[in-house]
Design a protein around this motif. Structure first.
Motif, short mmCIF file in Angstrom:
data_model
loop_
_atom_site.label_atom_id
_atom_site.label_comp_id
_atom_site.label_asym_id
_atom_site.label_seq_id
_atom_site.Cartn_x
_atom_site.Cartn_y
_atom_site.Cartn_z
N ASP A 40 63.90 35.14 56.12
CA ASP A 40 62.98 36.00 56.85
C ASP A 40 61.62 36.08 56.18
O ASP A 40 60.64 36.48 56.80
N SER A 41 61.55 35.76 54.91
CA SER A 41 60.28 35.79 54.20
C SER A 41 60.32 34.79 53.05
O SER A 41 61.39 34.29 52.68
N ILE A 42 59.16 34.51 52.51
CA ILE A 42 59.05 33.62 51.36
C ILE A 42 58.15 34.29 50.33
O ILE A 42 57.16 34.94 50.69
N THR A 43 58.50 34.17 49.07
CA THR A 43 57.77 34.83 47.99
C THR A 43 57.04 33.78 47.18
O THR A 43 57.66 32.85 46.66
N ILE A 44 55.72 33.93 47.07
CA ILE A 44 54.88 32.93 46.44
C ILE A 44 54.07 33.58 45.33
O ILE A 44 53.41 34.61 45.56
N GLY A 45 54.07 32.99 44.16
CA GLY A 45 53.27 33.49 43.05
C GLY A 45 51.85 32.96 43.12
O GLY A 45 51.64 31.75 43.33
N ILE A 46 50.88 33.85 42.97
CA ILE A 46 49.47 33.48 42.91
C ILE A 46 48.79 34.32 41.84
O ILE A 46 49.39 35.22 41.27
N LYS A 47 47.54 34.03 41.56
CA LYS A 47 46.73 34.89 40.71
C LYS A 47 46.09 35.97 41.58
O LYS A 47 45.77 35.73 42.75
N PHE A 48 45.90 37.15 41.01
CA PHE A 48 45.29 38.25 41.74
C PHE A 48 43.84 38.49 41.32
O PHE A 48 43.15 39.30 41.93
N ASP A 49 43.39 37.80 40.24
CA ASP A 49 42.08 38.14 39.68
C ASP A 49 41.18 36.94 39.49
O ASP A 49 40.30 36.94 38.64
N GLN A 50 41.38 35.89 40.31
CA GLN A 50 40.56 34.70 40.19
C GLN A 50 39.75 34.49 41.48
O GLN A 50 40.24 33.92 42.45
N PRO A 51 38.50 34.95 41.50
CA PRO A 51 37.66 34.79 42.69
C PRO A 51 37.55 33.32 43.09
O PRO A 51 37.39 32.44 42.25
N GLY A 52 37.66 33.07 44.37
CA GLY A 52 37.56 31.71 44.89
C GLY A 52 38.87 30.96 44.85
O GLY A 52 39.00 29.92 45.50
N LEU A 53 39.84 31.47 44.13
CA LEU A 53 41.12 30.76 43.98
C LEU A 53 42.30 31.65 44.38
O LEU A 53 43.03 31.33 45.31
N LEU A 55 42.71 35.87 44.73
CA LEU A 55 42.12 37.18 44.49
C LEU A 55 42.72 38.20 45.45
O LEU A 55 42.80 37.96 46.66
N GLN A 56 43.15 39.33 44.90
CA GLN A 56 43.57 40.45 45.74
C GLN A 56 42.33 41.26 46.08
O GLN A 56 41.65 41.76 45.19
N THR A 57 42.04 41.38 47.36
CA THR A 57 40.83 42.05 47.79
C THR A 57 41.04 43.56 47.81
O THR A 57 42.19 44.04 47.80
N PRO A 58 39.97 44.35 47.85
CA PRO A 58 40.11 45.81 47.84
C PRO A 58 40.97 46.37 48.97
O PRO A 58 41.60 47.41 48.82
N ASP A 59 41.02 45.67 50.12
CA ASP A 59 41.83 46.15 51.24
C ASP A 59 43.26 45.65 51.20
O ASP A 59 44.04 45.87 52.13
N GLY A 60 43.64 44.97 50.09
CA GLY A 60 45.03 44.56 49.92
C GLY A 60 45.35 43.19 50.46
O GLY A 60 46.51 42.76 50.40
N ASP A 61 44.38 42.48 51.00
CA ASP A 61 44.60 41.11 51.45
C ASP A 61 44.43 40.15 50.26
O ASP A 61 44.14 40.56 49.14
N TYR A 62 44.59 38.86 50.54
CA TYR A 62 44.47 37.84 49.49
C TYR A 62 43.57 36.73 49.98
O TYR A 62 43.61 36.34 51.15
N ALA A 63 42.74 36.22 49.08
CA ALA A 63 41.76 35.21 49.45
C ALA A 63 41.60 34.19 48.33
O ALA A 63 41.79 34.51 47.16
N GLY A 64 41.26 32.96 48.70
CA GLY A 64 40.99 31.93 47.71
C GLY A 64 41.63 30.60 48.08
O GLY A 64 42.49 30.52 48.97
#
Length: 280
Positions: A40-53, A55-64
Motif C-alpha cells: 500500500d505504500s513505499i518508504t524511501i530514504g532521502i535527505k531533508f536538508d539539502q537544497p536542490g537535492l 529538502l523538506q519544505t516549510p509546508d511539509g512537502d519534499y523537493a529536489g
C-alpha cells in the motif's frame, strides 16, 4: 503513518513515467512483482536538508533532484506519489537503515564506495558529482595544497569527510557535523574556512535565495562521486527494477529536466547521466 506528497516537479515527472510505461506497469492496485513493490505504500530514504537535492519544505512537502528521481522510480514500481513515505536518512545512518529494513531504498546523494558495498548494494549510478569546497564570497582556494591550511567542515559518515582525511588534505583541521546546514552556519560566522562535499550539494546551498552572494564554489574537482540508489544487500531483483527505472528516466528526458529545474538556478553544469552498472 502520515504520507507526504512529493514536489510538483516530481509529480509531473512521475506522470511522464506512467504514461510511457502504461502497457507494462502492473495491475491496477499498483506495485510490481518482486523487489519492494506490491504494498500500500513505499518508504524511501532521502535527505531533508539539502537544497536542490533533498529538502523538506516549510509546508511539509519534499523537493529536489533526489526527490524527483525517487518519485520516478517509485512510479515505475507501481506507486502513486501519495503512496510514498519519505524518511530522513542522515549520512551516517544509511547503511543501518537499510539493514534494519527501515526503508525500501535510499536516494540521498549516496556515493557508491567499496566500503559501503560490503554492507549494502546499489542500483545505478544515476548521477556524477565532484567533491569541491564552498567558501565565503571573495575568498579563493586555488589548489589542493592550500586545503591543508584550512579548517574544513563536512558531515560525519560522508565520503567527503573520509576523502579529506585519507586523500587530499590529511593536515587540514576537520570538523564533522550532523548536517550540512550546521556546516553552513559555521562557514557564515567564521568558525570554519570552507564546507566540503559534492559540488551538486554546494550548488544547492549557494543558490538558495537567503545565501545568494554570500558563498561561492572554489571550482576544484577533488573526486568523482557516483550517486547510487542504496538497497538491501544482494537484492538483485530490486536492483534491476531500479536500474530499468533510472534508464527510463534518462531516455525520456525527465532526468535532465529534473537536473535543470533543481540545480540549474545555481548555474550548475552537470555531467551527462553516467552509465548504469549491470545488476550483480
Amino acid at each position: 503513518m502520515r504520507l507526504r506528497k512529493a514536489s510538483a516537479l516530481a509529480a509531473s515527472v512521475l506522470a511522464l513515467s506512467l504514461a510511457a510505461t502504461a502497457c507494462g506497469s502492473g495491475d491496477d492496485e499498483g506495485g510490481s512483482e518482486g523487489g519492494s513493490g506490491g504494498g500500500d505504500s513505499i518508504t524511501i530514504g532521502i535527505k531533508f536538508d539539502q537544497p536542490g537535492l533533498g529538502l523538506q519544505t516549510p509546508d511539509g512537502d519534499y523537493a529536489g533532484f533526489d526527490v524527483d528521481v525517487a518519485t520516478y522510480i517509485a512510479g515505475e514500481l507501481g506507486y502513486e506519489p501519495d503512496q510514498i513515505e519519505f524518511v530522513e536518512s542522515p549520512s551516517g545512518d544509511r547503511e543501518s537503515m537499510l539493514q534494519r529494513g527501515d526503508v525500501d531504498f535510499i536516494v540521498a546523494t549516496y556515493s557508491i564506495t567499496e566500503e559501503r558495498e560490503q554492507q549494502v548494494s546499489f542500483a545505478g549510478p544515476y548521477f556524477l558529482a565532484h567533491q569541491d569546497l564552498l567558501v565565503r564570497a571573495g575568498e579563493t582556494v586555488s589548489s589542493p595544497d592550500e586545503i591543508n591550511e584550512l579548517t574544513l567542515c563536512s558531515v560525519a559518515g560522508s565520503t567527503s569527510a573520509q576523502n579529506v582525511q585519507n586523500d587530499f588534505a590529511p593536515d587540514a583541521q576537520l570538523q564533522e557535523m550532523g548536517t550540512y546546514s550546521e556546516c553552513l552556519t559555521g562557514l557564515e560566522n567564521g568558525a570554519v574556512d570552507a564546507l566540503t562535499t559534492d559540488d551538486s550539494i554546494l550548488a544547492g546551498y549557494a543558490s538558495q535565495e537567503v545565501n545568494q552572494g554570500k558563498f561561492e564554489l572554489a571550482g576544484l574537482e577533488l573526486s568523482d562521486e557516483y550517486y547510487g540508489v542504496g538497497i538491501p544487500k544482494d537484492d538483485t531483483e530490486l536492483q534491476q527494477q531500479i536500474n530499468d527505472a533510472i534508464q527510463s528516466m534518462v531516455d525520456s528526458g525527465a532526468w535532465q529536466e529534473a537536473v535543470d529545474a533543481n540545480l540549474g538556478p545555481a548555474g550548475y553544469e552537470n555531467e551527462p547521466a553516467p552509465e548504469i552498472e549491470a545488476a550483480s
